[in-house]
Each structure stands twice: as C-alpha cells, then as structure tokens.
Design a protein around this motif. Structure first.
Motif, PDB file in Angstrom:
ATOM      1  N   LEU A 186       2.386   1.666   2.470  1.00 31.94           N
ATOM      2  CA  LEU A 186       1.138   2.100   1.676  1.00 31.94           C
ATOM      3  C   LEU A 186       0.867   1.306   0.597  1.00 31.94           C
ATOM      4  O   LEU A 186       1.877   1.335  -0.366  1.00 31.94           O
ATOM      5  CB  LEU A 186       0.910   3.341   1.566  1.00 31.94           C
ATOM      6  N   ASN A 187      -0.143   0.582   0.296  1.00 31.06           N
ATOM      7  CA  ASN A 187      -0.476   0.090  -1.100  1.00 31.06           C
ATOM      8  C   ASN A 187      -1.951   0.331  -1.444  1.00 31.06           C
ATOM      9  O   ASN A 187      -2.858  -0.209  -1.010  1.00 31.06           O
ATOM     10  CB  ASN A 187      -0.264  -1.534  -0.970  1.00 31.06           C
ATOM     11  N   LYS A 188      -2.092   1.031  -2.235  1.00 28.65           N
ATOM     12  CA  LYS A 188      -3.466   1.766  -2.534  1.00 28.65           C
ATOM     13  C   LYS A 188      -3.538   1.558  -4.124  1.00 28.65           C
ATOM     14  O   LYS A 188      -2.709   2.144  -4.971  1.00 28.65           O
ATOM     15  CB  LYS A 188      -3.452   3.319  -2.396  1.00 28.65           C
ATOM     16  N   THR A 189      -4.781   1.083  -4.455  1.00 29.29           N
ATOM     17  CA  THR A 189      -5.286   0.787  -5.986  1.00 29.29           C
ATOM     18  C   THR A 189      -6.477   1.266  -6.151  1.00 29.29           C
ATOM     19  O   THR A 189      -7.560   1.050  -5.341  1.00 29.29           O
ATOM     20  CB  THR A 189      -5.035  -0.815  -5.986  1.00 29.29           C
ATOM     21  N   ASP A 190      -6.509   2.089  -7.489  1.00 29.12           N
ATOM     22  CA  ASP A 190      -7.963   2.634  -7.777  1.00 29.12           C
ATOM     23  C   ASP A 190      -8.233   1.970  -9.086  1.00 29.12           C
ATOM     24  O   ASP A 190      -7.328   2.076  -9.929  1.00 29.12           O
ATOM     25  CB  ASP A 190      -7.840   4.227  -7.868  1.00 29.12           C
ATOM     26  N   ASN A 191      -9.451   1.680  -9.131  1.00 30.44           N
ATOM     27  CA  ASN A 191      -9.884   0.654 -10.486  1.00 30.44           C
ATOM     28  C   ASN A 191     -10.671   1.816 -11.107  1.00 30.44           C
ATOM     29  O   ASN A 191     -11.823   2.171 -10.729  1.00 30.44           O
ATOM     30  CB  ASN A 191     -10.508  -0.503 -10.156  1.00 30.44           C
ATOM     31  N   SER A 192     -10.606   1.831 -12.530  1.00 27.60           N
ATOM     32  CA  SER A 192     -11.531   2.641 -13.388  1.00 27.60           C
ATOM     33  C   SER A 192     -12.996   2.184 -13.466  1.00 27.60           C
ATOM     34  O   SER A 192     -13.860   2.795 -13.628  1.00 27.60           O
ATOM     35  CB  SER A 192     -10.941   2.881 -14.619  1.00 27.60           C
ATOM     36  N   LEU A 193     -13.046   0.795 -13.123  1.00 29.31           N
ATOM     37  CA  LEU A 193     -14.418   0.209 -13.310  1.00 29.31           C
ATOM     38  C   LEU A 193     -15.040  -0.188 -12.059  1.00 29.31           C
ATOM     39  O   LEU A 193     -16.094  -0.696 -11.951  1.00 29.31           O
ATOM     40  CB  LEU A 193     -14.287  -1.454 -14.083  1.00 29.31           C
ATOM     41  N   ASN A 194     -14.475   0.428 -10.862  1.00 27.17           N
ATOM     42  CA  ASN A 194     -14.958   0.376  -9.794  1.00 27.17           C
ATOM     43  C   ASN A 194     -16.340   1.164  -9.610  1.00 27.17           C
ATOM     44  O   ASN A 194     -16.461   2.047  -9.968  1.00 27.17           O
ATOM     45  CB  ASN A 194     -13.941   0.926  -8.669  1.00 27.17           C
ATOM     46  N   THR A 195     -17.259   0.244  -8.749  1.00 25.02           N
ATOM     47  CA  THR A 195     -18.269   1.001  -8.535  1.00 25.02           C
ATOM     48  C   THR A 195     -18.860   0.777  -7.024  1.00 25.02           C
ATOM     49  O   THR A 195     -18.269  -0.045  -6.512  1.00 25.02           O
ATOM     50  CB  THR A 195     -19.624   0.304  -9.154  1.00 25.02           C
ATOM     51  N   PRO A 196     -19.744   1.494  -6.382  1.00 23.04           N
ATOM     52  CA  PRO A 196     -20.083   1.339  -4.956  1.00 23.04           C
ATOM     53  C   PRO A 196     -20.416  -0.037  -4.611  1.00 23.04           C
ATOM     54  O   PRO A 196     -20.165  -0.512  -3.788  1.00 23.04           O
ATOM     55  CB  PRO A 196     -21.161   2.515  -4.902  1.00 23.04           C
ATOM     56  N   LEU A 197     -20.954  -0.832  -5.792  1.00 23.70           N
ATOM     57  CA  LEU A 197     -21.488  -2.163  -5.497  1.00 23.70           C
ATOM     58  C   LEU A 197     -20.445  -3.321  -5.372  1.00 23.70           C
ATOM     59  O   LEU A 197     -20.366  -3.932  -4.431  1.00 23.70           O
ATOM     60  CB  LEU A 197     -22.320  -2.466  -6.542  1.00 23.70           C
ATOM     61  N   THR A 198     -19.377  -3.078  -6.253  1.00 30.41           N
ATOM     62  CA  THR A 198     -18.177  -3.755  -6.533  1.00 30.41           C
ATOM     63  C   THR A 198     -17.122  -3.347  -5.196  1.00 30.41           C
ATOM     64  O   THR A 198     -16.584  -4.243  -4.822  1.00 30.41           O
ATOM     65  CB  THR A 198     -17.544  -4.195  -7.651  1.00 30.41           C
ATOM     66  N   ASN A 199     -16.906  -2.108  -4.970  1.00 33.47           N
ATOM     67  CA  ASN A 199     -16.038  -1.636  -4.297  1.00 33.47           C
ATOM     68  C   ASN A 199     -14.625  -2.395  -4.381  1.00 33.47           C
ATOM     69  O   ASN A 199     -14.330  -3.030  -3.201  1.00 33.47           O
ATOM     70  CB  ASN A 199     -16.689  -1.678  -2.741  1.00 33.47           C
ATOM     71  N   GLN A 200     -13.855  -2.520  -5.644  1.00 36.47           N
ATOM     72  CA  GLN A 200     -12.804  -3.276  -5.693  1.00 36.47           C
ATOM     73  C   GLN A 200     -11.603  -2.297  -5.100  1.00 36.47           C
ATOM     74  O   GLN A 200     -10.453  -2.900  -5.514  1.00 36.47           O
ATOM     75  CB  GLN A 200     -12.659  -3.686  -6.924  1.00 36.47           C
ATOM     76  N   ASN A 201     -11.654  -1.123  -5.033  1.00 39.57           N
ATOM     77  CA  ASN A 201     -10.572  -0.251  -4.565  1.00 39.57           C
ATOM     78  C   ASN A 201      -9.877  -0.813  -3.287  1.00 39.57           C
ATOM     79  O   ASN A 201     -10.801  -0.964  -2.411  1.00 39.57           O
ATOM     80  CB  ASN A 201     -10.876   1.234  -4.545  1.00 39.57           C
ATOM     81  N   THR A 202      -8.519  -0.773  -3.093  1.00 36.85           N
ATOM     82  CA  THR A 202      -8.079  -1.254  -1.904  1.00 36.85           C
ATOM     83  C   THR A 202      -6.962  -0.080  -1.630  1.00 36.85           C
ATOM     84  O   THR A 202      -6.705   0.616  -2.157  1.00 36.85           O
ATOM     85  CB  THR A 202      -7.130  -2.289  -2.273  1.00 36.85           C
ATOM     86  N   ASN A 203      -6.773   0.021  -0.210  1.00 43.74           N
ATOM     87  CA  ASN A 203      -6.078   0.958   0.588  1.00 43.74           C
ATOM     88  C   ASN A 203      -5.396   0.242   1.672  1.00 43.74           C
ATOM     89  O   ASN A 203      -5.759   0.380   2.879  1.00 43.74           O
ATOM     90  CB  ASN A 203      -6.779   2.230   1.247  1.00 43.74           C
ATOM     91  N   ILE A 204      -4.272  -0.581   1.417  1.00 46.58           N
ATOM     92  CA  ILE A 204      -3.667  -1.509   2.485  1.00 46.58           C
ATOM     93  C   ILE A 204      -2.596  -0.632   2.939  1.00 46.58           C
ATOM     94  O   ILE A 204      -1.587  -0.301   2.376  1.00 46.58           O
ATOM     95  CB  ILE A 204      -3.155  -2.588   1.665  1.00 46.58           C
ATOM     96  N   ARG A 205      -2.567  -0.428   4.572  1.00 47.91           N
ATOM     97  CA  ARG A 205      -1.499   0.171   5.303  1.00 47.91           C
ATOM     98  C   ARG A 205      -0.932  -0.649   6.170  1.00 47.91           C
ATOM     99  O   ARG A 205      -1.766  -1.571   6.867  1.00 47.91           O
ATOM    100  CB  ARG A 205      -1.828   1.510   5.600  1.00 47.91           C
ATOM    101  N   SER A 206       0.080  -0.514   6.698  1.00 49.26           N
ATOM    102  CA  SER A 206       0.801  -1.266   7.792  1.00 49.26           C
ATOM    103  C   SER A 206       1.893  -0.219   8.279  1.00 49.26           C
ATOM    104  O   SER A 206       2.669   0.564   7.800  1.00 49.26           O
ATOM    105  CB  SER A 206       1.507  -2.699   7.279  1.00 49.26           C
ATOM    106  N   LEU A 207       2.039  -0.373   9.556  1.00 51.17           N
ATOM    107  CA  LEU A 207       3.021   0.189  10.336  1.00 51.17           C
ATOM    108  C   LEU A 207       3.770  -0.692  11.319  1.00 51.17           C
ATOM    109  O   LEU A 207       3.238  -1.498  12.083  1.00 51.17           O
ATOM    110  CB  LEU A 207       2.495   1.623  11.055  1.00 51.17           C
ATOM    111  N   ASP A 208       5.220  -0.785  11.150  1.00 51.39           N
ATOM    112  CA  ASP A 208       6.008  -1.645  11.877  1.00 51.39           C
ATOM    113  C   ASP A 208       6.980  -0.763  12.944  1.00 51.39           C
ATOM    114  O   ASP A 208       7.411   0.270  12.488  1.00 51.39           O
ATOM    115  CB  ASP A 208       6.986  -2.664  10.946  1.00 51.39           C
ATOM    116  N   LEU A 209       6.866  -1.070  14.285  1.00 56.30           N
ATOM    117  CA  LEU A 209       7.729  -0.484  15.157  1.00 56.30           C
ATOM    118  C   LEU A 209       8.367  -1.341  16.043  1.00 56.30           C
ATOM    119  O   LEU A 209       7.910  -2.472  16.302  1.00 56.30           O
ATOM    120  CB  LEU A 209       6.884   0.333  16.264  1.00 56.30           C
ATOM    121  N   GLY A 210       9.693  -1.308  15.998  1.00 58.42           N
ATOM    122  CA  GLY A 210      10.398  -2.222  16.803  1.00 58.42           C
ATOM    123  C   GLY A 210      11.868  -1.975  17.303  1.00 58.42           C
ATOM    124  O   GLY A 210      12.255  -0.672  17.089  1.00 58.42           O
TER     125      GLY A 210
END
Length: 985
Positions: free
Chosen positions: A824-848
């Motif tokens: 999980l890699n989640k970033t919240d920006n204090s300057l984020n607005t609905p227009l710019t939407n720079q927050n990220t929420n990257i997830r990945s799952l490896d099974l093997g």
C-alpha cells in the motif's frame, strides 16, 4: 528349589528398594569459561538404576530433570563448538531438590576424526550482528550463496540481485571480514558457492574506528559478511557456463526474434592466507556481475522528469544463468574482475580488486507527472534511450600490525565512469485539458568521470592500559567532463528552451577530512572518549552553453543566460565527548558534540558571493542489553549533517529539460537529521522460532525541498518587452529549492518465523510500515508576471507492505515456497482539490509459488510463478496485472556432478514490465518502462573443484575470527585482529 526362593527374595528386595527411592528434581546450568550461558546445550542424565533422559538447556543455559530417582547420577554435557564433559555426582539420600553448581565447558580447540553434527543452531545474536548458519538452510550442491540468503528469515533478495535485511538494503559485502570486489554485493552473492560458506552475518557497521574501539557514531551501514569453512581454505573452485537461446515470439508485429546468449566464468583459489577470485560475464540477458550505482548519468533532456528508476519488482527470481528481472531496459553486459588477498610477511595483510564493465542498454518508457500547484498541469513523456556506460573500479587495502599495540590501514582507490547516450523524447504539457506545449527532443551526450581517493586509519593502544588513540584521514578528487546536445523540435506552443543547444560541463570536487579520538579509562568498565573531525569539500563547475544561430546554420554562439561558472566550499568541524560503560550484559554510550559548518559560494560570472554558517548540537546515545545469547534489545540515537547537492546550489537556470528547468539556491543551509532506532531480537533454541522487530524515527531540520513555480503559456507583449528573458519560462514548471522544517518519518519492520519438523517446514510472517510527513511549496505566475504567494503543501504518505510465506525444504526431494505480498502506498496532499485530485492510493498484491523438485537423483525441475494485481494507477500509464512464469529443467552428470545441462524458459506469458510511482511535494510521477521479456535459453555448466584443509569449525559459533568487530569488546581490547575481526583466510 531353595535357589528359586532366594532369587525371588532378591528380586522383591530390589523392587522394594527401587520403589522406596524418592524422585526429586535436579537442575543446573551450563556456561563457558567466561561465565556466559550456553543455551541449546545437550544434557543427558543416567542414574545407578539404569534410567536415562535427555534435555536441552533453555535460553538462559538452564536445564531441569523433574523426576530423578537414585543417589548416584552421571551427566554428559555437549554443546557445539565446545569440548564435551562427563560429570559424576553423589546426591544426599534426603530426596530434596538438587541445584548443581554451574557446569563449565571449554571451547573446542581441536577436533579429532570426523564429527557429525546432528543439530545446528541457525541463528546467533550479537550486539551489532545477526549470524546465520549456512548448514541450517540447506541448498542443492553447487548452488550460489544467494540461494541460502533467499531462505533466511528477514533477508530479501530482489529480482535485480539487491539484498536487504529487515527492510534496509545491504550496501557492502565482505569475505572473512575483508571487502570482496570493493564490497560489491552481487559479485559475491551470485558467484560464491554456498558449499564453501560457514556462516552469513548481517552487520550494522559503524566503520573501522568503531570496530576497533567499540565507540559508534553516525548511522550504521548494513553489510554482509561471509565466513569461509576451514576445510575449504586450501583448494580451488572453477565454473564456466555457456548458453544460447532466442525470444520465443516477436514482441511486436514485424519484429524478428532476438538471439539470447550468455557466457559466465567464475574461479576461486584459496591457499591459506592467499585468495584469488576471477569473475567474467558476457550476455544479453540482463545478468550483471558487478553493480556500480548509477553510471549512465542521463542525457540532458533525456532524463525525463522523475520516476522510472527501479520500480516495483513484479517478477520472480531466476537462476544465475538468466532470469526475469526488474532491471529496466534490455542490457548487453560485458564485464570482468579480479579480487586478490594475501598475507605479506608476519605483519602486513593486503587485499584489493579490479573490475571492468562495458554495457549497452536500451530503454523505452512512458511517464506521467501531475502537478497540484496553484497552476495545475499534467506532463507526459515517451522516451527511447540507448546508453553505453563504461566503468573501471580499483581499490587496494594494506593493513599493517607491527605488534599488538599498533594498527594501520591505508586504502588507495580509483574509479572511472564514462557513458555515451542517445535518446529521443516526446513531451507534452497539458493545462485545463488543453495541450499548451509539445515537442520532440533528440539528445546526444557523452561524459567521463575519473575519481581518485585515499583513506587511512591508525590505532595505538597504550601499553599496560586501556587508553587508545585513533587517527583517520581521507582525500579524494573527482573530475567530470560532459558534452550534451539536446535538439528540441516544437510542434505545439511557443518554444521555451533554445531549439539547439551544445552544453559543455567541466566540474571537479576535491575533498579531504581528518578525525581524531582519544579514549581514557575512568573505571574498570567505563571510558571517556574525546573526538574531533574536520571535513572540507571544494566543488567547481564551469558550464558553457552554445546555441545555434537560426539565421546562420551550423554556427553557434555562447548563450550567457544558460552558462555558469560556480564554485562552493563546505566545511564542518565537529567536537565531541562520549561516555561509555561496557558490562557483560549491557553497554551504554552517552555523548554530545558541537558542529559548526560553513557553506561559501561564488558565481564567477558576476562575482556574487554567498556565505551560510550554522551550528548544531549533536547528542548521541546507544544502549545494548543482552538478555541472553539469543535475546537482545538495542537503542540508538545519532545526528548527522548533509550538504546540498551542486544542482541545488548553482544559481543559474538549467534548461536541459525544456518543460522542467531547474534553478539552484546558493543560500541553502545544510540539512541536519536526527535518527532514533529501537530493535529487539529473539530466538528460541527449543522451537527455532525467530522474532525480530525494529522501530525508527527520523526528523530533519532545514530539509531541502522543492518550490515548484508554474508559468503561463504566454506572457503579454508588454511583459516580454520589459524582460525578454521571461520568454524562456513560458509553458514551463520551474523547480527551485528551499529549506523547510516539518519533515519527519516514522516506521517499523517486523518478522516472525516458525519452523517445525526439523525445519522441513517454515512459516514466515513479516513486513514494513512507514509514515512520512513531507513538505513542498508551489507558486504560479500569470501573463503579467505577477507571482502568487508561496503555498505550502504537506504530503502525508503511508506505506504498508506485509508478506506471508510458507516454505518446505526436504533434502533432495523438494525446496519450495508459496507466498503472498501486499503493498500500500497512499499519499494525501494538503493542497489537493477535487479539480487537481493529486492524492494517490496505489495498491498491489502478489501471489505466487517458486520451488525446485529433485527427481531421479540428478534431475531438477524449477518453477517460479507470480501473479500481480495492481490498483490505483492512472489509466494513462497502461498498467497491467502481469503473470510472470519462469521454469527450467536441469540434469547433472559427469563425475562428481561436474556437468549441468539446463533448458530454461523465462516470462512465458510475455508480461514482464516495470512501473513505479514517486511523490515529491506537490508532484506525483508514474512511470512504465520496458524490461526483458519472454525467451528461452539452453546452457551447459562445467565445474571443477578441489579442497583440502582443517575440519569445519562449528558453524554456529564461528563468529569473527580475531574478534567480534567492535561488539561488546571494550576500547583497546580489539587489537587481536583487523577491523571486523576477519582473520586471514
């Protein structure tokens, strides 16, 4: 008949006497000659009644037999690495519990005959070292030591060969305490056979001075030390591999299959103190023998605007003769190296290495960067790059010990990094869903960077005392010459940077430093240390940019706006006082230091000078407590200063990347970072369970952060008339630098490993979690050149990466592992607005699953499969959910299994790709890059080896020969061996 009565009477009397014996508990402890406990010792009891029982000493070295009958007992005690002992006792007949005096075992100095070790303690904790016995992690004959590392709990081997322990990357490798190929990790892990290794040690290394004196300052490096088995210290091992193959199917319509080939040569010769190693490599399967760091340098305009580097490893590990890796691009690798070690006379030990590589790498990448500043924008880049880096690396170490009181180490070094780069980039800038700027940049660049260095360290221990004097010194000079020719063809919007530039850069960095310390005992277990350190760095950079006259083809003129001649010096003086206590169970260090620093810069083009002075109080503290040999707690705090990089200081705008020019700030202050860490280790001798947890916190004053300034698509005519230079900034995002407070990061890593059934099965649960509070600034400029007030953005990033693994290892039957990894890699920006939407929420799952099945004695079937599920990436990056499947079948033959024939197929689904996301202040960069995909390879490997020597020492207690690398050794007590204690091999 009377004899029958007599016999029956005697039997009844014996039964009566036996029944009358009162059972009692008998307990005791096992220690060595220094009174340290010996957990895991084997204790067998036998009574005069013929009863016997066996138990194992616990973590405190204690043992108990709860119900012992009889008054005469015999104990047989054994512990690996110690001489066995038999003791006889006559107990009082009162039946009361008995506590025996501690039983003392002596270290085994000589072993006769053949010793079969039926039990191996897999892990030993020391103050700065976690030691793993190779014998506890069985691998196939002739396997590289990398295969052992993959099995060790808490150690991770990435697909590109990098090794990390508890979330921190290993930066250097040593063999018997001496650098191997200059400390290059992969040169050892991929090539040294596990058969010759006795133990693997993961060490927190504070440097030569700390290893000799025990006084540690600064943040330690994580290093790997491999100890050679004593029965392998005379002989040789050689291995040669040749292979040929092809891509299975064309990557794109109309593209022919590429031929794949590989040739490897490994040779190791051991002759007592002398060791010679030769490694050679020739292939186009992304197999690199040596790692030199970032050698390509990056062309001007071709380096893009971030991301792309490394990315996530979404492929499983392959063999040393080929693999599906997470290395970006397709590389033709060519390298050769020599490592040498010997003892010249009684007092002089020498070791060093030379390595050479010449690679060619083709990279194809797509990058998306979003900027959430006051004037938000989106940039895209499609890049194709061919680079040819050339590297030389030479180092030589001389360690002189004329007596037990003096020690001198001198290390001259030389390295050379050169590269040729050709790249083509298509870049665009989008604001408000409109493309404001688009252009194609073609770049040719070359660079050379030779580096010369010399380091030294001298230690003197005063006779008949614990006083120590230490002197260290270093000097280096690094020269860099570069030629860049970015040519920009604008298709949309007004040109920013000149369309044709020729950039010459001539820079040099000279550095020197000296450090002194003196230790004075003030008690039996306490010491005072006085220390001083001076470090001075001078950097000069002369950059000349010529631009092409548009009216006169092929005629260039100097462009002063983009040229620069800037020098700066950075000087620090550090004074410190440390107080240290060294006890058997614990040691404590408390210290305080003062460090004034001065940063002076001068722009020689306009004779403008700047000077910044700072003063930092640097406290230091460390505490280590050993509950037992298998349980320890460690706390450490230190502070450090970090100078700005040259591009962060130089005051002239660099337009090498037309969309993202960079301008330094000569008034920057050095960063000052506070680091706090806490680590707890525990291992159970009875169950084999391992538990590790580490906590860390980092806070930085004067953190150097970006200030991103967004310029409008076009300035008004009046504004350009007032300042024509603004034309270069239209449609750009200027990156500047500021000092800021408020940066901090906190994290934890954890591991729990539970083996059972004699380690045939192991369950491992671990992971990392980290929280970062990052700072960035942004501004925007309108068409009239009015700039908005600076806005502060706080980027709060949470990363969480747990993993669960189940491994089964049945000798010569199966060695396999199934796993799951979540990220999980989640970033919240204090300057984020609905227009710019720079927050990220990257997830990945490896099974093997990956493993090897051994059939018909000499056949091996290997399989590596992983399925990766990705979430949260931008659709513009075209992120996939790849299936990566590698497999090979292998046959051993010839005498002593000297020959191996292998047929391998890699990335059978042809879905290997690289991607990454990077957050920096108010910008988020996502990158997709090509990697080596589907191919097959047929290889033949031939091995020769012959060893003779002493019987192997106990792999669990081998430690550092000649000392423990600083460990719990009091100052002045470590002159029995060189730094890290690695005696001659």
């Amino acid at each position: 008949m009377k004899y029958l009565y007599l016999i029956l009477a005697l039997v009844c009397l014996n039964i009566y006497i036996s029944a009358a014996q009162t059972a009692r508990p008998v307990s005791g402890s096992v220690v060595d000659t220094t009174k340290l406990t010996l957990p895991g010792s084997n204790v067998k009891i036998r009574t005069e009644l013929g009863d016997s029982s066996i138990t194992i000493a616990d973590v405190n070295g204690k043992f108990t037999f709860p119900s012992v009958k009889g008054n005469k007992i015999t104990l047989t005690i054994s512990s690996i690495g110690f001489e066995g002992l038999i003791k006889h006792y006559t107990l009082q007949g009162d039946g009361k519990p008995v506590v025996l005096d501690p039983i003392v075992l002596r270290s085994a100095t000589k072993q006769l005959g053949v010793v079969t070790i039926v039990g191996v303690n897999p892990i030993v904790f020391k103050e700065d070292t976690v030691q793993y016995s190779v014998a506890a992690y069985k691998v196939r004959e002739n396997a590289p030591i990398e295969d052992v590392l993959k099995k060790i709990p808490g150690v991770d081997v990435a697909t590109d060969g990098t090794v990390s322990s508890q979330g921190k990357q290993i930066t250097k490798v040593r063999v018997n305490g001496k650098d191997f190929f200059g400390g290059d990790v992969q040169s050892a892990t991929k090539n040294l056979p596990a058969d010759v290794i006795e133990s693997v040690q993961i060490i927190d290394d504070y440097g030569d001075q700390a290893n000799l004196t025990g006084v540690k300052t600064g943040e330690p490096n994580k290093i790997l030390n491999l100890t050679i088995r004593k029965d392998k210290n005379y002989g040789y091992f050689g291995q040669a591999t040749g292979g040929d193959g092809s891509d299975l199917l064309p990557k794109e319509p109309g593209v022919t299959n590429a031929n794949r080939y590989i040739g490897l040569l490994n040779f190791f010769k051991f002759k007592g103190d002398q060791q010679i190693s030769v490694l050679g490599n020739l292939n186009n399967t992304n197999v690199n023998t040596f790692s030199y760091g970032s050698a390509t340098g990056g062309a001007a305009g071709g380096g893009g605007f971030g991301g792309g580097g490394g990315g996530r490893g979404n492929a499983l590990r392959g063999g040393s003769t080929g693999s599906t890796t997470n290395a970006n691009g397709i590389t033709n690798a060519r390298s050769i190296g020599l490592n040498f070690r010997d003892q010249w006379g009684k007092n002089l030990s020498v070791y060093g290495s030379y390595s050479f590589s010449n690679n060619t790498t083709f990279t194809n990448s797509t990058t998306l960067q979003t900027n959430s500043s006051a004037n938000p924008s989106t940039s895209t880049q499609q890049s194709q790059e061919t680079s040819t880096p050339t590297n030389h690396r030479f180092n030589f170490n001389l360690e002189w010990k004329p007596d037990t009181l003096n020690y001198l180490k001198v290390t001259p070094t030389f390295s050379y990094a050169g590269t040729d780069v050709n790249s083509v980039d298509n870049q665009s800038l989008i604001r408000d869903n409109v493309t404001n700027l688009a252009y194609t940049s073609t770049t040719i660049s070359t660079s050379t960077a030779p580096n010369y260095g010399l380091t030294g360290f001298f230690n003197h221990r005063f006779k008949n005392s614990k006083r120590n004097l230490n002197i260290g010194f270093n000097a280096s000079t690094n020269k860099n010459n570069a030629y860049d020719n970015p040519i920009n063809n604008y298709t949309v919007g007004i040109p920013t940077a000149p369309e044709n530039q020729v950039i010459y850069t001539d820079s040099r960095t000279n550095a020197y430093g000296v450090n002194l310390s003196y230790q004075e005992p003030i008690g039996k277990v306490s010491f005072l240390e006085f220390n001083y350190a001076l470090n001075h760095t001078f950097t000069s950079s002369d950059k000349e940019t010529d631009t092409l006259y548009t009216s006169t083809p092929d005629l260039y003129h100097r462009y002063d706006l983009l040229s620069n001649n800037y020098n700066y010096t950075f000087t620090t003086n550090r004074f410190g006082l440390n107080y240290r206590i060294v006890e058997k169970k614990y040691n404590l260090t408390l210290g305080v230091g003062g460090q004034p620093s001065k940063l002076d810069g001068v722009n020689l083009m306009n004779n403008v000078s700047t000077s910044v002075s700072t003063f930092n109080i640097i406290p230091a503290a460390s505490f280590n407590y050993n509950f037992s040999r298998s349980q320890s707690l460690r706390f450490n705090y230190n502070g450090s200063s970090n100078q700005p990089a040259f591009n962060q200081l130089q005051p002239v705008t660099d337009f090498s990347n037309a969309l993202y020019p960079v301008q330094g700030n000569p008034n920057l202050k050095p960063e000052f970072t506070n680091n706090v860490s806490l680590r707890y280790n525990a291992f159970s001798f009875q169950t084999g369970n391992i538990f590790l947890i580490g906590l860390n916190y980092t806070q930085t004053d004067h953190k150097i952060v970006q200030n991103i300034i967004s310029y409008p698509p076009e300035f008004t005519a009046a504004t350009l008339a007032a300042d024509p230079s603004l034309k270069n900034y239209q449609n750009t995002t200027l990156i500047k630098y500021l000092n800021s407070d408020g940066y901090y990061s906190a994290g934890a890593n954890f591991l729990y490993s539970k083996p059972w059934s004699q380690r045939k099965y192991t369950l491992i649960f671990g992971g990392q979690v980290n929280y970062t509070n990052n700072i960035g600034y942004s501004q925007s400029v309108n068409a009239e050149n009015d700039i908005t007030p600076i806005e502060k953005n706080i980027a709060k990033t949470l990363t969480f990466a747990p993993q669960l693994r189940f491994r089964t290892n049945i000798t010569d039957v199966i060695d396999a592992e199934i796993f799951s990894r979540y990220s999980l890699n989640k970033t919240d920006n204090s300057l984020n607005t609905p227009l710019t939407n720079q927050n990220t929420n990257i997830r990945s799952l490896d099974l093997g699953i990956n493993g090897k099945n051994y059939v018909w004695k000499d056949w091996t079937l290997s399989y590596d499969y992983t399925k990766t599920l990705n979430y949260g990436y931008s659709s513009s990056i075209n992120i996939k959910n790849p299936n990566i499947f590698n497999a090979y079948v292998e046959r051993r033959f010839l005498k002593d299994h000297r020959g191996t024939l292998r047929f391998a197929a890699y990335d059978l689904f042809n879905e290997n790709t690289g991607f990454s996301t990077v957050t920096n202040g108010s910008t988020v960069t996502q990158t997709n890059v090509n990697r080596l995909g589907r191919y097959y390879l047929l290889t033949f490997t031939f091995r020769l080896q012959k060893f003779s020597g002493k019987t192997p020492s106990n792999p669990d207690r081998g430690g550092f020969r000649g000392g423990d690398g600083g460990g719990n050794r009091p100052p002045g007590g470590g002159m029995g061996g060189p730094p890290m204690g690695g005696g001659p091999m």
